[in-house]
Design an enzyme around this catalytic site. Structure first.
Site, PDB file in Angstrom:
ATOM      1  N   ASP A 343       7.997  -1.861  -1.732  1.00  0.00           N
ATOM      2  CA  ASP A 343       6.701  -1.350  -2.190  1.00  0.00           C
ATOM      3  C   ASP A 343       6.647   0.157  -1.907  1.00  0.00           C
ATOM      4  O   ASP A 343       7.010   0.599  -0.814  1.00  0.00           O
ATOM      5  CB  ASP A 343       5.560  -2.052  -1.454  1.00  0.00           C
ATOM      6  CG  ASP A 343       4.198  -1.622  -1.974  1.00  0.00           C
ATOM      7  OD1 ASP A 343       3.759  -2.195  -2.991  1.00  0.00           O
ATOM      8  OD2 ASP A 343       3.569  -0.736  -1.367  1.00  0.00           O
ATOM      9  N   ILE A 344       6.196   0.939  -2.900  1.00  0.00           N
ATOM     10  CA  ILE A 344       6.058   2.391  -2.708  1.00  0.00           C
ATOM     11  C   ILE A 344       4.804   2.653  -1.885  1.00  0.00           C
ATOM     12  O   ILE A 344       3.708   2.219  -2.244  1.00  0.00           O
ATOM     13  CB  ILE A 344       5.976   3.120  -4.060  1.00  0.00           C
ATOM     14  CG1 ILE A 344       7.254   2.868  -4.878  1.00  0.00           C
ATOM     15  CG2 ILE A 344       5.765   4.619  -3.854  1.00  0.00           C
ATOM     16  CD1 ILE A 344       7.203   3.432  -6.286  1.00  0.00           C
ATOM     17  N   GLU A 386       3.751  -1.102  -8.463  1.00  0.00           N
ATOM     18  CA  GLU A 386       4.674  -0.283  -7.668  1.00  0.00           C
ATOM     19  C   GLU A 386       5.602  -1.127  -6.808  1.00  0.00           C
ATOM     20  O   GLU A 386       6.207  -0.618  -5.866  1.00  0.00           O
ATOM     21  CB  GLU A 386       3.884   0.698  -6.796  1.00  0.00           C
ATOM     22  CG  GLU A 386       3.073   0.074  -5.689  1.00  0.00           C
ATOM     23  CD  GLU A 386       1.656  -0.283  -6.118  1.00  0.00           C
ATOM     24  OE1 GLU A 386       0.785  -0.342  -5.249  1.00  0.00           O
ATOM     25  OE2 GLU A 386       1.435  -0.514  -7.322  1.00  0.00           O
TER      26      GLU A 386
END
Length: 466
Positions: A343-344, A386
């Site tokens: 996950d960003i 994301e």
């Protein structure tokens, strides 16, 4: 005479400054006090959308909401009487004569018009200390002051309206542009909600999508006002918007292909929805409906494709197919298999700060680094928004940790450059090793739990679910 010229010069100096509303009124009040026994000063601007007067210095608040009835009635009476006159003095209309005489007045209050192109669009209220007297020269001076303030307010109101129009067209354009890079409904609807919320900042915005016969709240996460759900029940196939009796809640249906597929609801805590708000919301809702319809169409076309259009990684559908295949191979050959969820960090902040084009560039860059750091046999995918998912065949958890740390470091070391701005990017990661009794879905649920722990513990790290 010199005192009067000095007063007008000081007033002009104030009016050319870049001051906010509160500062402007207070500086004018201070300079008028040097000339006359002023007790208070207020500026009220008429809002044609709500047919109310708003206090300019108090964040445009509607005086109906904050003033006692007798004070409010006095101000509205003055606003009506000022049309065609120069002042309202002690609640009576007054027109200046052609020549200056020796008449003097005892003042309690004085109202002056704010005029644009000969039309009154507001009033200036001056309240005086007891036993304050003025002569005709003073009144002529006040008229010049009123003219100066009118010109200043014309520019302010025009600039604010121009800014609103620019922001409206930007919102329309940005909603339309979402489909260029995003087509997942669960991803684009919150983006639309955020854009509407930023533009219609005076009201709470809710976005619903229709599932069967029921409306399901998609953005934000909760709505505790039962009236919102009551107004949704009143929507019918006329496709028109609906307002509650007090005009404080409006439901604007999302219509695609002659069917209501969702609804945008605006709720005001204080004021009624103005005609301008309604016009903007109708147009923004139509744009949102068109964007959602295009996204649905595009998603239908792409469901048979295998790659994500933005990142060129496997899409989620293809990834789930490959996951089933790899689970079968692992069971048959007794090979190790690991799952990775990525996950960003703070991706929403990137979108909010730099715009969605910058967010898309961050997604592309992270996807590129993932491909660089993995083997040919590994299976990366854009899982949604994301989030990325990776299958690591023939890999034990200790080896997966090494891969994960290498990937995390590589992302951290490569800021994303957008329009001469370098955006620092980090990722959080969860890992899990297949235990041969679980399903592929359960494997990734464990990896997702590890990802949650990584984010909870501060982000920019790798966590393992054992």
């Amino acid at each position: 005479m010199n005192d009067k010229l000095h007063f007008l010069a000081k007033t002009a100096d104030i009016l050319i400054k870049e001051l906010d509303a509160y500062e402007l009124v207070n500086e004018l009040k201070a300079i008028i006090k040097t000339y006359i026994n002023l007790k208070d000063m207020n500026i009220y601007v008429f809002d044609p959308n709500t047919s109310t007067l708003r206090n300019y210095a108090q964040n445009w608040c509607v005086i109906d909401e904050v003033l006692q009835c007798d004070l409010k009635d006095t101000i509205y009476h003055a606003y009506e009487e000022i049309h065609g006159n120069d002042f309202v003095i002690n609640n009576k209309a007054f027109k200046l004569p052609q020549t200056i005489g020796e008449i003097s007045f005892k003042l309690q209050s004085l109202f002056m018009p704010i005029v644009k192109n000969g039309m009154v669009f507001g009033i200036i209220e001056l309240v005086f200390e007891e036993d304050t007297s003025v002569n005709m020269e003073d009144l002529f001076l006040m008229k010049i002051l009123g003219t100066q303030v009118s010109l200043k307010l014309q520019n302010i109101v025009l600039n604010e309206q121009s800014q609103i129009n620019v922001e409206f067209h930007d919102s329309m354009k940005n909603i339309a542009k979402i489909i260029e890079t995003q087509y997942e409904i669960n991803y684009i609807v919150p983006l639309i909600g955020e854009m509407l919320d930023r533009f219609i900042s005076d009201h709470l915005i809710y976005v619903f999508l229709k599932q069967g016969e029921e409306f399901s709240l998609v953005w934000p996460k909760a709505c505790n006002d039962e009236r919102v759900f009551d107004v949704l029940k009143q929507l019918d196939n006329d496709y028109g918007y609906i307002l509650t009796n007090d005009d404080k809640i409006g439901a604007f249906p999302l219509v695609t292909e002659d069917e209501i597929t969702g609804c945008i609801v605006a709720r005001s805590m204080i004021e009624k929805l103005s005609k301008r708000d309604i016009d903007y919301l109708e147009q923004l809702t139509r744009q949102a409906a068109a964007t959602i319809n295009r996204a649905n169409t595009y998603s239908t076309i792409l469901q048979y494709a295998t790659l994500d259009a933005l990142t060129n990684l496997n899409n989620r559908r293809q990834f789930e197919t490959r996951l089933g295949q790899e689970i079968s191979i692992t069971k048959r050959q007794n090979n190790p298999l690991c799952a990775m969820m990525v996950d960003i960090d703070f991706f929403k902040k990137v979108n909010d700060t730099y715009g969605h084009a910058a967010g898309d560039e961050v997604l592309r860059t992270v996807a590129s680094i993932i491909k660089e750091q993995l083997r040919e046999s590994d299976i990366p995918a854009r899982y949604g928004g994301e989030e990325f998912a990776v299958l690591l065949p023939f890999t034990k958890i200790e080896e997966a940790q090494i891969v994960g740390e290498r990937l995390r470091s590589a992302v951290e070391a490569r800021p994303v450059k957008v329009d001469d701005v370098e955006i620092a990017v980090t990722i959080s990661m969860g890992l899990a090793e297949y235990n041969r009794v679980e399903t592929g879905e359960e494997l990734f649920e464990r990896a997702d739990k590890a990802l949650y722990e990584a984010k909870k513990n501060g982000r920019n790290q790798v966590q393992v679910n054992n």
